[in-house]
Design a protein around this motif. Structure first.
Motif, PDB file in Angstrom:
ATOM      1  N   PRO A 234      20.755  -2.770 -33.033  1.00  0.00           N
ATOM      2  CA  PRO A 234      19.811  -1.693 -33.579  1.00  0.00           C
ATOM      3  C   PRO A 234      18.316  -1.659 -32.746  1.00  0.00           C
ATOM      4  CG  PRO A 234      20.078  -3.207 -35.175  1.00  0.00           C
ATOM      5  CD  PRO A 234      20.995  -3.756 -34.136  1.00  0.00           C
ATOM      6  N   PHE A 235      18.034  -0.391 -32.610  1.00  0.00           N
ATOM      7  CA  PHE A 235      16.615  -0.486 -31.970  1.00  0.00           C
ATOM      8  C   PHE A 235      15.687  -0.963 -33.069  1.00  0.00           C
ATOM      9  CE2 PHE A 235      17.589   3.794 -33.332  1.00  0.00           C
ATOM     10  CZ  PHE A 235      16.727   4.021 -34.223  1.00  0.00           C
ATOM     11  N   PRO A 236      14.523  -1.501 -32.601  1.00  0.00           N
ATOM     12  CA  PRO A 236      13.525  -1.987 -33.561  1.00  0.00           C
ATOM     13  C   PRO A 236      12.986  -1.080 -34.493  1.00  0.00           C
ATOM     14  CG  PRO A 236      12.856  -2.541 -31.056  1.00  0.00           C
ATOM     15  CD  PRO A 236      14.095  -1.494 -31.104  1.00  0.00           C
ATOM     16  N   GLY A 237      12.903  -1.479 -35.728  1.00  0.00           N
ATOM     17  CA  GLY A 237      12.646  -0.697 -36.935  1.00  0.00           C
ATOM     18  C   GLY A 237      13.782   0.351 -37.591  1.00  0.00           C
ATOM     19  N   GLN A 238      14.716   0.224 -37.008  1.00  0.00           N
ATOM     20  CA  GLN A 238      16.028   1.159 -37.456  1.00  0.00           C
ATOM     21  C   GLN A 238      16.226   0.653 -38.731  1.00  0.00           C
ATOM     22  OE1 GLN A 238      19.392   1.149 -34.654  1.00  0.00           O
ATOM     23  NE2 GLN A 238      20.256   2.923 -36.112  1.00  0.00           N
TER      24      GLN A 238
ATOM     25  N   ALA B  96      14.188  10.781 -35.217  1.00  0.00           N
ATOM     26  CA  ALA B  96      13.307  11.046 -34.111  1.00  0.00           C
ATOM     27  C   ALA B  96      13.463   9.836 -33.214  1.00  0.00           C
ATOM     28  CB  ALA B  96      11.860  11.290 -34.445  1.00  0.00           C
ATOM     29  N   GLN B  97      13.297   8.394 -33.797  1.00  0.00           N
ATOM     30  CA  GLN B  97      13.296   7.268 -32.846  1.00  0.00           C
ATOM     31  C   GLN B  97      14.651   7.062 -32.298  1.00  0.00           C
ATOM     32  OE1 GLN B  97      12.304   4.386 -35.650  1.00  0.00           O
ATOM     33  NE2 GLN B  97      10.094   4.524 -35.190  1.00  0.00           N
ATOM     34  N   ALA B  98      15.994   7.557 -32.981  1.00  0.00           N
ATOM     35  CA  ALA B  98      17.087   7.436 -32.438  1.00  0.00           C
ATOM     36  C   ALA B  98      17.414   8.319 -31.039  1.00  0.00           C
ATOM     37  CB  ALA B  98      18.438   7.908 -33.416  1.00  0.00           C
ATOM     38  N   ARG B  99      16.415   9.452 -31.096  1.00  0.00           N
ATOM     39  CA  ARG B  99      16.590  10.334 -30.005  1.00  0.00           C
ATOM     40  C   ARG B  99      15.754   9.555 -28.732  1.00  0.00           C
ATOM     41  NH1 ARG B  99      13.762  16.335 -29.665  1.00  0.00           N
ATOM     42  NH2 ARG B  99      14.541  16.960 -27.614  1.00  0.00           N
ATOM     43  N   ARG B 100      14.877   8.543 -28.928  1.00  0.00           N
ATOM     44  CA  ARG B 100      14.103   8.096 -27.807  1.00  0.00           C
ATOM     45  C   ARG B 100      14.625   6.634 -27.674  1.00  0.00           C
ATOM     46  NH1 ARG B 100       9.832   9.981 -31.458  1.00  0.00           N
ATOM     47  NH2 ARG B 100       9.425   7.719 -31.857  1.00  0.00           N
ATOM     48  N   PHE B 101      15.134   5.916 -28.610  1.00  0.00           N
ATOM     49  CA  PHE B 101      15.549   4.462 -28.342  1.00  0.00           C
ATOM     50  C   PHE B 101      17.116   4.284 -28.319  1.00  0.00           C
ATOM     51  CE2 PHE B 101      11.195   4.307 -30.127  1.00  0.00           C
ATOM     52  CZ  PHE B 101      10.559   3.877 -29.348  1.00  0.00           C
ATOM     53  N   PRO B 102      17.550   3.623 -27.433  1.00  0.00           N
ATOM     54  CA  PRO B 102      19.218   3.566 -27.657  1.00  0.00           C
ATOM     55  C   PRO B 102      19.555   2.304 -28.390  1.00  0.00           C
ATOM     56  CG  PRO B 102      18.361   2.423 -25.639  1.00  0.00           C
ATOM     57  CD  PRO B 102      16.928   3.140 -26.186  1.00  0.00           C
ATOM     58  N   GLU B 103      20.662   2.194 -28.917  1.00  0.00           N
ATOM     59  CA  GLU B 103      21.283   1.155 -29.648  1.00  0.00           C
ATOM     60  C   GLU B 103      22.224   0.444 -28.448  1.00  0.00           C
ATOM     61  OE1 GLU B 103      22.309   2.585 -34.097  1.00  0.00           O
ATOM     62  OE2 GLU B 103      23.291   3.647 -32.637  1.00  0.00           O
ATOM     63  N   ILE B 104      21.694  -0.618 -28.145  1.00  0.00           N
ATOM     64  CA  ILE B 104      22.501  -1.149 -27.020  1.00  0.00           C
ATOM     65  C   ILE B 104      23.420  -2.312 -27.485  1.00  0.00           C
ATOM     66  CG2 ILE B 104      22.012  -3.248 -25.170  1.00  0.00           C
ATOM     67  CD1 ILE B 104      19.032  -2.395 -25.222  1.00  0.00           C
TER      68      ILE B 104
ATOM     69  N   PRO C 231      20.280   8.178 -25.046  1.00  0.00           N
ATOM     70  CA  PRO C 231      19.908   9.172 -26.136  1.00  0.00           C
ATOM     71  C   PRO C 231      19.120  10.201 -25.755  1.00  0.00           C
ATOM     72  CG  PRO C 231      18.749   7.453 -26.636  1.00  0.00           C
ATOM     73  CD  PRO C 231      19.429   7.066 -25.569  1.00  0.00           C
ATOM     74  N   TRP C 232      18.247  10.302 -24.866  1.00  0.00           N
ATOM     75  CA  TRP C 232      17.367  11.286 -24.404  1.00  0.00           C
ATOM     76  C   TRP C 232      17.871  12.423 -23.764  1.00  0.00           C
ATOM     77  CZ3 TRP C 232      16.451   6.194 -23.609  1.00  0.00           C
ATOM     78  CH2 TRP C 232      16.873   5.863 -22.395  1.00  0.00           C
ATOM     79  N   LEU C 233      19.408  12.170 -23.249  1.00  0.00           N
ATOM     80  CA  LEU C 233      20.005  13.146 -22.815  1.00  0.00           C
ATOM     81  C   LEU C 233      21.272  13.678 -23.763  1.00  0.00           C
ATOM     82  CD1 LEU C 233      20.783  11.353 -19.373  1.00  0.00           C
ATOM     83  CD2 LEU C 233      18.885  13.027 -19.904  1.00  0.00           C
ATOM     84  N   SER C 234      21.258  13.209 -24.891  1.00  0.00           N
ATOM     85  CA  SER C 234      22.170  13.633 -25.885  1.00  0.00           C
ATOM     86  C   SER C 234      21.824  14.853 -26.461  1.00  0.00           C
ATOM     87  CB  SER C 234      22.458  12.383 -26.840  1.00  0.00           C
ATOM     88  OG  SER C 234      23.346  13.081 -27.886  1.00  0.00           O
ATOM     89  N   GLU C 235      22.463  15.870 -26.669  1.00  0.00           N
ATOM     90  CA  GLU C 235      22.129  17.060 -27.374  1.00  0.00           C
ATOM     91  C   GLU C 235      22.445  16.859 -28.870  1.00  0.00           C
ATOM     92  OE1 GLU C 235      24.280  20.746 -25.831  1.00  0.00           O
ATOM     93  OE2 GLU C 235      23.232  20.334 -23.840  1.00  0.00           O
ATOM     94  N   ARG C 236      23.516  15.959 -29.053  1.00  0.00           N
ATOM     95  CA  ARG C 236      23.706  15.661 -30.179  1.00  0.00           C
ATOM     96  C   ARG C 236      22.562  15.024 -30.989  1.00  0.00           C
ATOM     97  NH1 ARG C 236      28.966  11.950 -32.609  1.00  0.00           N
ATOM     98  NH2 ARG C 236      27.962  12.008 -34.509  1.00  0.00           N
ATOM     99  N   ARG C 237      21.972  13.967 -30.216  1.00  0.00           N
ATOM    100  CA  ARG C 237      20.830  13.358 -31.049  1.00  0.00           C
ATOM    101  C   ARG C 237      19.716  14.255 -31.171  1.00  0.00           C
ATOM    102  NH1 ARG C 237      20.806   7.767 -30.816  1.00  0.00           N
ATOM    103  NH2 ARG C 237      22.903   6.985 -31.362  1.00  0.00           N
ATOM    104  N   ALA C 238      19.554  15.342 -30.289  1.00  0.00           N
ATOM    105  CA  ALA C 238      18.375  16.225 -30.383  1.00  0.00           C
ATOM    106  C   ALA C 238      18.675  17.293 -31.761  1.00  0.00           C
ATOM    107  CB  ALA C 238      18.301  17.046 -29.034  1.00  0.00           C
TER     108      ALA C 238
END
Length: 408
Positions: A95-99, A252-260, A285-292
């Motif tokens: 998970p990305f930091p803080g998730q 909003a964070q999930a749209r910017r930070f990936p889950e590696i 994720p920043w290219l994902s319409e679903r996350r947006a």
């Protein structure tokens, strides 16, 4: 005895009121309802289910194992020795930091909101029991009042018959007195049926069979509750607004930070040295319409949750003011009825009956005086019941319970 024959089951109600029989008061009824009503139990189970689900909100995503067989000949599909390479691997999403922390906060808010829902269900049940108990009391008292009025009607009919036999009354007067008596019988029968329905409701709230016998209801509350607490519906709305805010921030964070995703593979290659491989998979994720879309939805849900909080606060303020006003109105009307209207109706009936007995008053005036007294007595009972209902609603509006310590 003739009255009990005429009114059937009414005599049982009247005798139960006259004798010092056991009555069901509000606290004992609420105590039983809280122990056995399925709605309260359902709210508690829903809270426990929410709490069980929240336990995994801060847990890491589950790892996975993988196996691959490379270059398996089609001619020997089930021969593992013919495979050029066996590869066993493990995968783990990071998970990305803080998730996880934010997901945990949202889950904790949902649990707390469910707990507030459970408290709201208890308060709602207390008010429902109070209303049903008050309704039962009112109909029992109205039956008793109609029973007394029926006795007055029988006395009037006897007086009319005596005057008719002496040639001092018309046949129309006799028929009018008999008709008035039949009308009372009809009112009594209707009340009896309505009382059965109210008792069925009370039994259902208490978790009993609807046909279970019930003792007479105690008189409703007459004292306004003191103190106040925040309405659980408002608390739940605030918590859901807080949870929606955390969810929106998380989206909003999930749209910017990936889950590696990281992985490790161990390779077994017949005839060659064993080897291993590591992998790193980074989604975009920043290219994902679903996350947006999920981030936009979370923002709208956050706005809706804040509006729901404002609405709950407005409703709580209104319900408290409205219940307090109803209680004040019922108390004022009850005071006037008891101090002025009923004594005046009693004096009017006494004077009218005396005048009728001497031939100075028509029968219609006597019947109207009797009816006016009955109306005043029924009005007193209904205002007393209205006061009890308003107090029950006010206690719920103020967030107060008959058992503030929790479980009775």
């Amino acid at each position: 005895m003739s009255l009990s024959v005429v009114m059937g089951g009414l005599a049982l109600v009247v005798s139960a009121q006259a004798q010092p029989a056991e009555v069901m008061d509000l606290r004992s009824a609420v105590h039983e309802a809280l122990q056995h009503n399925p709605e309260v139990a359902q709210a508690q189970v829903a809270t426990e289910a929410e709490r069980a689900g929240a336990a995994g909100a801060q847990a890491w995503p589950m790892p996975s194992l993988s196996y691959q067989a490379w270059q398996q000949p089609l001619a020997r599909p089930f021969d593992p020795t013919a495979t050029n390479m066996h590869m066993v691997g493990i995968r783990q999403t990071l998970p990305f930091p803080g998730q996880l922390a934010q997901a945990g906060k949202a889950a904790e808010a949902a649990v707390a909101a469910r707990e507030a829902d459970s408290v709201a269900a208890r308060l709602r049940l207390e008010a429902q029991v109070a209303h049903a108990l008050t309704g039962s009391w009112l109909m029992e008292q109205e039956l008793e009042a109609h029973g007394r009025h029926l006795q007055l009607g029988e006395q009037t009919l006897a007086a009319v018959r005596a005057r008719y036999a002496a040639g001092q009354a018309r046949q129309a007067d006799l028929l009018r007195a008999e008709t008035e008596l039949h009308r009372q019988h009809a009112s009594i029968e209707g009340l009896r049926e309505n009382l059965e329905g109210t008792r069925a409701l009370l039994n259902a709230l208490l978790g009993r069979p609807v046909e279970a016998p019930l003792p007479p209801a105690a008189a409703p509350e007459a004292e306004l509750p003191s103190g106040s607490a925040e309405r659980p519906e408002v608390i739940a709305a605030k918590l859901r607004a807080a949870g929606a805010q955390e969810s929106a921030a998380l989206a909003a964070q999930a749209r910017r930070f990936p889950e590696i995703m990281v992985g490790f593979d161990y390779m077994l290659m017949p005839g060659m040295p064993d080897a291993f491989a590591v992998m790193l998979q980074v989604p975009l994720p920043w290219l994902s319409e679903r996350r947006a879309a999920e981030a936009a939805q979370a923002l709208r849900l956050q706005e809706a949750a804040h509006l729901a909080q404002t609405s709950a606060e407005n409703v709580a303020r209104y319900e408290a003011a409205e219940a307090r006003a109803r209680a004040a109105a019922a108390a004022a009307q009850l005071r006037v009825t008891e101090e002025k209207i009923i004594p005046g109706s009693e004096r009017t009936l006494e004077a009218t009956r005396a005048a009728y007995s001497t031939g100075q008053m028509e029968l219609v005036a006597l019947l109207e005086a009797e009816s006016a007294l009955l109306d005043a007595q029924l009005s007193r009972l209904r205002q007393r019941a209205a006061l009890g209902d308003a107090i029950a609603d006010l206690r719920r509006a103020l967030g107060l319970s008959l058992f503030p310590e929790g479980q009775p």
